[in-house]
Design a protein around this motif. Structure first.
Motif, PDB file in Angstrom:
ATOM      1  N   GLY A  25      83.343  18.185  69.205  1.00 43.46           N
ATOM      2  CA  GLY A  25      84.512  17.373  68.875  1.00 43.46           C
ATOM      3  C   GLY A  25      84.278  16.524  67.648  1.00 43.46           C
ATOM      4  O   GLY A  25      83.370  16.789  66.854  1.00 43.46           O
ATOM      5  N   ARG A  26      85.088  15.504  67.530  1.00 49.73           N
ATOM      6  CA  ARG A  26      85.004  14.603  66.383  1.00 49.73           C
ATOM      7  C   ARG A  26      83.605  13.990  66.261  1.00 49.73           C
ATOM      8  O   ARG A  26      83.128  13.716  65.165  1.00 49.73           O
ATOM      9  N   GLN A  77      95.142  16.970  76.505  1.00 54.96           N
ATOM     10  CA  GLN A  77      95.475  18.212  75.794  1.00 54.96           C
ATOM     11  C   GLN A  77      94.240  19.101  75.636  1.00 54.96           C
ATOM     12  O   GLN A  77      94.354  20.313  75.563  1.00 54.96           O
ATOM     13  N   HIS A  78      93.057  18.502  75.577  1.00 56.48           N
ATOM     14  CA  HIS A  78      91.834  19.320  75.517  1.00 56.48           C
ATOM     15  C   HIS A  78      91.502  19.857  76.916  1.00 56.48           C
ATOM     16  O   HIS A  78      91.202  21.045  77.081  1.00 56.48           O
ATOM     17  N   SER A 100      87.411  20.783  69.578  1.00 53.02           N
ATOM     18  CA  SER A 100      88.612  20.016  69.907  1.00 53.02           C
ATOM     19  C   SER A 100      89.556  20.073  68.714  1.00 53.02           C
ATOM     20  O   SER A 100      89.159  20.459  67.603  1.00 53.02           O
ATOM     21  N   ARG A 101      90.765  19.637  68.947  1.00 49.87           N
ATOM     22  CA  ARG A 101      91.722  19.597  67.840  1.00 49.87           C
ATOM     23  C   ARG A 101      91.231  18.661  66.737  1.00 49.87           C
ATOM     24  O   ARG A 101      91.382  18.960  65.555  1.00 49.87           O
ATOM     25  N   ASP A 135      73.300  10.032  72.801  1.00 42.06           N
ATOM     26  CA  ASP A 135      73.681  10.349  71.432  1.00 42.06           C
ATOM     27  C   ASP A 135      73.464  11.849  71.219  1.00 42.06           C
ATOM     28  O   ASP A 135      72.359  12.352  71.428  1.00 42.06           O
ATOM     29  N   LEU A 136      74.513  12.536  70.824  1.00 46.01           N
ATOM     30  CA  LEU A 136      74.405  13.992  70.720  1.00 46.01           C
ATOM     31  C   LEU A 136      73.360  14.417  69.686  1.00 46.01           C
ATOM     32  O   LEU A 136      72.778  15.486  69.799  1.00 46.01           O
ATOM     33  N   GLY A 167      80.429  15.611  72.216  1.00 48.21           N
ATOM     34  CA  GLY A 167      81.155  14.687  71.339  1.00 48.21           C
ATOM     35  C   GLY A 167      82.654  14.878  71.421  1.00 48.21           C
ATOM     36  O   GLY A 167      83.373  14.748  70.435  1.00 48.21           O
ATOM     37  N   GLN A 186      95.662  22.651  75.059  1.00 49.24           N
ATOM     38  CA  GLN A 186      97.072  22.915  75.363  1.00 49.24           C
ATOM     39  C   GLN A 186      97.698  23.810  74.307  1.00 49.24           C
ATOM     40  O   GLN A 186      98.486  24.695  74.622  1.00 49.24           O
ATOM     41  N   THR A 187      97.348  23.569  73.053  1.00 53.09           N
ATOM     42  CA  THR A 187      97.962  24.342  71.986  1.00 53.09           C
ATOM     43  C   THR A 187      96.949  25.222  71.287  1.00 53.09           C
ATOM     44  O   THR A 187      97.222  25.800  70.249  1.00 53.09           O
ATOM     45  N   GLN A 218      89.963  26.233  68.248  1.00 56.36           N
ATOM     46  CA  GLN A 218      90.519  25.131  69.046  1.00 56.36           C
ATOM     47  C   GLN A 218      90.777  25.523  70.492  1.00 56.36           C
ATOM     48  O   GLN A 218      91.413  26.519  70.795  1.00 56.36           O
ATOM     49  N   VAL A 219      90.273  24.675  71.382  1.00 56.45           N
ATOM     50  CA  VAL A 219      90.494  24.855  72.818  1.00 56.45           C
ATOM     51  C   VAL A 219      91.481  23.780  73.263  1.00 56.45           C
ATOM     52  O   VAL A 219      91.339  22.624  72.890  1.00 56.45           O
ATOM     53  N   ASN A 245      78.132  12.881  75.800  1.00 59.65           N
ATOM     54  CA  ASN A 245      78.939  11.907  75.081  1.00 59.65           C
ATOM     55  C   ASN A 245      78.232  10.560  75.171  1.00 59.65           C
ATOM     56  O   ASN A 245      77.656  10.240  76.209  1.00 59.65           O
ATOM     57  N   LYS A 246      78.292   9.791  74.091  1.00 57.68           N
ATOM     58  CA  LYS A 246      77.557   8.515  74.123  1.00 57.68           C
ATOM     59  C   LYS A 246      78.358   7.410  74.817  1.00 57.68           C
ATOM     60  O   LYS A 246      77.811   6.357  75.130  1.00 57.68           O
ATOM     61  N   SER A 301      86.050  13.594  73.683  1.00 59.56           N
ATOM     62  CA  SER A 301      86.398  12.495  74.591  1.00 59.56           C
ATOM     63  C   SER A 301      87.040  12.986  75.886  1.00 59.56           C
ATOM     64  O   SER A 301      86.903  12.356  76.927  1.00 59.56           O
TER      65      SER A 301
HETATM   66  C1  LIG Z   1     101.037  17.873  70.933  1.00 56.15           C
HETATM   67  C2  LIG Z   1      99.558  17.723  70.962  1.00 56.15           C
HETATM   68  C3  LIG Z   1      98.772  18.834  71.212  1.00 56.15           C
HETATM   69  C4  LIG Z   1      97.386  18.731  71.232  1.00 56.15           C
HETATM   70  N1  LIG Z   1      96.655  19.858  71.490  1.00 56.15           N
HETATM   71  C5  LIG Z   1      95.304  19.757  71.552  1.00 56.15           C
HETATM   72  C6  LIG Z   1      94.489  20.889  71.846  1.00 56.15           C
HETATM   73  O1  LIG Z   1      94.982  22.011  72.030  1.00 56.15           O
HETATM   74  N2  LIG Z   1      93.148  20.720  71.902  1.00 56.15           N
HETATM   75  C7  LIG Z   1      92.536  19.502  71.695  1.00 56.15           C
HETATM   76  O2  LIG Z   1      91.309  19.419  71.780  1.00 56.15           O
HETATM   77  N3  LIG Z   1      93.296  18.431  71.405  1.00 56.15           N
HETATM   78  C8  LIG Z   1      94.646  18.522  71.313  1.00 56.15           C
HETATM   79  N4  LIG Z   1      95.378  17.424  70.989  1.00 56.15           N
HETATM   80  C9  LIG Z   1      94.662  16.201  70.534  1.00 56.15           C
HETATM   81  C10 LIG Z   1      94.128  15.331  71.650  1.00 56.15           C
HETATM   82  O3  LIG Z   1      95.130  14.435  72.068  1.00 56.15           O
HETATM   83  C11 LIG Z   1      92.928  14.514  71.127  1.00 56.15           C
HETATM   84  O4  LIG Z   1      93.315  13.764  70.013  1.00 56.15           O
HETATM   85  C12 LIG Z   1      91.716  15.361  70.737  1.00 56.15           C
HETATM   86  O5  LIG Z   1      91.404  16.283  71.759  1.00 56.15           O
HETATM   87  C13 LIG Z   1      90.520  14.463  70.470  1.00 56.15           C
HETATM   88  O6  LIG Z   1      89.412  15.222  70.031  1.00 56.15           O
HETATM   89  P1  LIG Z   1      87.939  14.687  70.234  1.00 56.15           P
HETATM   90  O7  LIG Z   1      87.672  14.486  71.677  1.00 56.15           O
HETATM   91  O8  LIG Z   1      87.021  15.577  69.475  1.00 56.15           O
HETATM   92  O9  LIG Z   1      87.943  13.308  69.428  1.00 56.15           O
HETATM   93  P2  LIG Z   1      87.871  11.823  69.958  1.00 56.15           P
HETATM   94  O10 LIG Z   1      88.900  11.540  70.967  1.00 56.15           O
HETATM   95  O11 LIG Z   1      87.821  10.976  68.749  1.00 56.15           O
HETATM   96  O12 LIG Z   1      86.483  11.775  70.709  1.00 56.15           O
HETATM   97  C14 LIG Z   1      85.254  11.856  70.080  1.00 56.15           C
HETATM   98  C15 LIG Z   1      84.201  11.605  71.140  1.00 56.15           C
HETATM   99  O13 LIG Z   1      82.934  11.792  70.586  1.00 56.15           O
HETATM  100  C16 LIG Z   1      82.053  10.821  71.119  1.00 56.15           C
HETATM  101  N5  LIG Z   1      80.969  10.628  70.158  1.00 56.15           N
HETATM  102  C17 LIG Z   1      81.052  10.165  68.884  1.00 56.15           C
HETATM  103  N6  LIG Z   1      79.839  10.157  68.306  1.00 56.15           N
HETATM  104  C18 LIG Z   1      78.957  10.606  69.237  1.00 56.15           C
HETATM  105  C19 LIG Z   1      77.546  10.806  69.245  1.00 56.15           C
HETATM  106  N7  LIG Z   1      76.801  10.542  68.160  1.00 56.15           N
HETATM  107  N8  LIG Z   1      76.990  11.273  70.373  1.00 56.15           N
HETATM  108  C20 LIG Z   1      77.719  11.532  71.479  1.00 56.15           C
HETATM  109  N9  LIG Z   1      79.069  11.367  71.523  1.00 56.15           N
HETATM  110  C21 LIG Z   1      79.678  10.908  70.414  1.00 56.15           C
HETATM  111  C22 LIG Z   1      82.907   9.586  71.301  1.00 56.15           C
HETATM  112  O14 LIG Z   1      82.344   8.746  72.309  1.00 56.15           O
HETATM  113  C23 LIG Z   1      84.235  10.198  71.731  1.00 56.15           C
HETATM  114  O15 LIG Z   1      84.349  10.278  73.140  1.00 56.15           O
HETATM  115  C24 LIG Z   1      96.766  17.501  70.980  1.00 56.15           C
HETATM  116  C25 LIG Z   1      97.554  16.361  70.737  1.00 56.15           C
HETATM  117  C26 LIG Z   1      98.930  16.471  70.718  1.00 56.15           C
HETATM  118  C27 LIG Z   1      99.740  15.261  70.445  1.00 56.15           C
END
Ligand SMILES: Cc1cc2nc3c(=O)[nH]c(=O)nc-3n(C[C@H](O)[C@H](O)[C@H](O)COP(=O)(O)OP(=O)(O)OC[C@H]3O[C@@H](n4cnc5c(N)ncnc54)[C@H](O)[C@@H]3O)c2cc1C
Lengths: 309, 249
Positions: A201-202, A264-265, A227-228, A297-298, A258, A244-245, A241-242, A279-280, A260
């Motif tokens: 992820g992010r 949607q994920h 993740s998205r 920490d990843l 990494g 809902q969409t 991308q894994v 996840n940290k 959250s």
């Molecule tokens: C209409 C719609 C459709 C969507 N469809 C999808 C979809 O199909 N798939 C999808 O994934 N999302 C989808 N989303 C987006 C979704 O809502 C989230 O925004 C997205 O999944 C967040 O991605 P993320 O977890 O990578 O990022 P974040 O929510 O930013 O999470 C990042 C995580 O990484 C952790 N992290 C950061 N640094 C470290 C580190 N050094 N070590 C360990 N952990 C760390 C943080 O603690 C945090 O939990 C959609 C949103 C909408 C509105």
């Protein structure tokens, strides 16, 4: 009952999702025919004839169907499909693109992404990003359905010996044409079929850091997802991308790194057999669905995991 | 070039929707409602086409109860020129929506129709494709890039294997994916201005459309719940558990 399954293929070979769709057709019951529409798709048609439980394979081999343009394939499906009680296709981007268009030509309200067959006219499907499962009954004469692959086992791809019949009608609407494609090339298994998936992820911070996940994936024979947020940030391409969409996966083991755990994920992976989250942030919602959670920490945990595999 | 944009009023994407205790329907009384995120992207794309001088007029349409006017006003504040509200309290299924849109396409003759690829309530992903069938117009679904030139539109589509580009003759239908653009926020003066933009009110009957539902929801239920997991203390414990307890590696 008579069921028409629309094969997903690339002319040379069948895509695995076709086999899961045949299983869904078997749980409805009745004669199952498969339609292979393509250009130079003889090999795919032969493969379809080998699927166990298939009665007949219809092959529409025409340049107009080469790239699965909905404007050309949908009228073909509507024309052939009206002789059947059910028309089923995999809920892939190809199936989702074509099937509603075919359904509207038949004046039918299609049913998307079914996860179970309750009876010949009643099906379960997820709504609201999988937070709710709806049981839906169709009153239409023909049921037009897309099937979620992860919810049905694959039918055996060998053992059948269906008759292969050519379909001559060509539909070329002339309003759309294929320009080109950029398909991801990878030696790793396909995301939706892999036994193990590791997703970033992010928190991965950039595309280079995904190398850590590729290394583990190669040790485990895994596919790599995202993740998205990781896709939007340009770390990795959209086909990873894994959610809902994005793609729906249900492997034996899903490792979220990494990520959250936004709803949607989760919609795309919460039917995995075993879920691991790294996840940290110990409050991250991904831990609510994880069988094994590691708060770390990843950038330390992932290399260590790599070393211990 | 005239652009028609369809927007749907849905439960906001941050709300975790649950079934009612009796399983008859989802419980969405008093929850926050918004424009479907994919429809917001559709509005943004139309506004960008207008800013580039490609589009000359943007007509936004929404269907459903009186409150859909909020979503129409939001789209007008973002830059649409006028609105059409197909008002009904009846349940509208995608086929019925496509039929109403088809009637409006016949009336308005847009060169481009832009709509979301799916709404995040029903997750059907059907309406744009069905409008394509009913109108006979080509469709560019799951778009991540749209380029209008020489009487055609090139649409880059997000497909399972990667990206695919198709060329469609105009008029055409485009359905948006998430990466097409990042929608802007409406500015206060634009929200004020939007209040004075015209919104026409019609009914499905006015459009000659029978919206009677074709499918019936017999029951809604929560998905299978996962059993609570455990936290492992370090990587060694994780590997040990995956090998010996879960037996997945
Ligand atoms: C209409 C719609 C459709 C969507 N469809 C999808 C979809 O199909 N798939 C999808 O994934 N999302 C989808 N989303 C987006 C979704 O809502 C989230 O925004 C997205 O999944 C967040 O991605 P993320 O977890 O990578 O990022 P974040 O929510 O930013 O999470 C990042 C995580 O990484 C952790 N992290 C950061 N640094 C470290 C580190 N050094 N070590 C360990 N952990 C760390 C943080 O603690 C945090 O939990 C959609 C949103 C909408 C509105």
């Amino acid at each position: 009952m008579s069921i028409l399954v629309i094969a997903e293929h690339d002319n040379a070979s069948l895509k695995g999702a076709t086999l899961n769709t045949v299983t869904a057709a078997q749980s409805i019951g009745g004669d199952i025919d498969v339609l292979v529409a393509g250009a130079g798709c003889g090999a795919a048609a032969e493969a379809a004839a080998k699927i166990s439980g298939v009665n007949k394979v219809l092959v529409a081999d025409n340049a107009a169907y080469g790239h699965q343009l909905a404007e050309n394939v949908a009228p073909l499906i509507a024309e052939i499909g009206k002789a059947y009680t059910h028309i089923l296709a995999p809920a892939t981007t190809t199936g989702k693109n074509i099937m509603p268009r075919a359904a509207a030509l038949l004046d039918v309200q299609p049913i998307s992404d079914i996860i179970s067959v309750e009876s010949a006219d009643t099906f379960k499907r997820p709504v609201y990003a999988g937070n709710v499962i709806a049981t839906v009954q169709s009153a239409d004469v023909t049921k037009v359905i897309t099937v979620r692959g992860t919810a049905f086992d694959a039918a055996a791809g060998e053992g059948g010996s269906a008759a292969v019949e050519a379909v001559d009608t060509a539909h070329d609407s002339g309003v759309s044409s294929f320009v080109g494609e950029e398909l991801a090339k990878s030696d790793r298994p396909e995301l939706t079929a892999a036994k193990v998936v590791i997703s970033g992820g992010r928190g991965m911070q950039n595309g280079e850091n995904f190398e850590m996940l590729y290394k583990i994936a190669d040790k485990l024979g895994a596919a790599v997802g995202a993740s998205r947020a990781a896709v939007d940030a340009g770390f990795v391409p959209n086909d990873m991308q894994v959610g809902q969409t994005g793609k729906i996966v249900a492997p034996e083991l899903y490792i979220a790194v990494g990520i959250s755990g936004a709803i949607q994920h989760l919609a795309g992976m919460k039917d995995s057999k075993v879920i691991v989250a790294i996840n940290k942030d110990e409050e991250a919602p991904i831990f609510q669905v994880a069988d094994y959670g590691l708060v770390a920490d990843l950038f330390e945990a992932v290399p260590e995991l790599d070393g211990k595999l | 070039m005239k652009v028609l944009v369809a927007v749907k009023r849905v439960v906001d994407y941050n709300v975790k929707v649950r079934p009612k205790a009796d399983g008859s329907d989802v419980d969405i009384a008093n929850v926050k409602m918004s424009i479907n995120p994919f429809c917001e992207i559709a509005v943004e794309e139309a506004v960008r086409l207008k800013e580039k001088g490609v589009a000359s007029e943007i007509v936004v349409v929404s269907m459903g109860p009186k409150q859909c006017q909020e979503q129409i006003r939001t789209a007008l504040a973002l830059g649409a020129d006028r609105g059409i509200h197909v008002e009904t309290d009846a349940e509208l299924q995608p086929l019925a929506v496509a039929k109403c849109l088809n009637a409006l396409v016949a009336k308005e003759s847009p060169e481009l129709v832009i709509m979301g690829k799916q709404s995040i309530d029903g997750d059907n992903n059907q309406t744009g494709q069905m409008l394509g069938a009913l109108s006979g117009l080509p469709q560019g679904t799951f778009a991540s890039e749209v380029n209008v030139a020489d009487g055609k539109v090139a649409v880059t589509r997000e497909v399972d294997g990667g990206l695919q580009t198709v060329s469609l003759s105009l008029p055409a239908i485009v359905t948006t994916d998430l990466r097409l653009n990042e929608p802007r926020y409406a500015k206060l003066p634009d929200i004020m201005k939007a209040k004075r933009k015209p919104v026409e009110n019609v009914s499905p009957e006015d459009l000659g459309v029978d919206v009677a539902p074709r499918t019936k929801t017999l029951k809604v239920e929560p998905p299978a719940q996962r059993q609570a997991g455990i936290k492992v203390s370090d990587v060694s414990e994780l590997v040990e558990k995956l090998k010996n307890e879960a037996k997945v590696i």
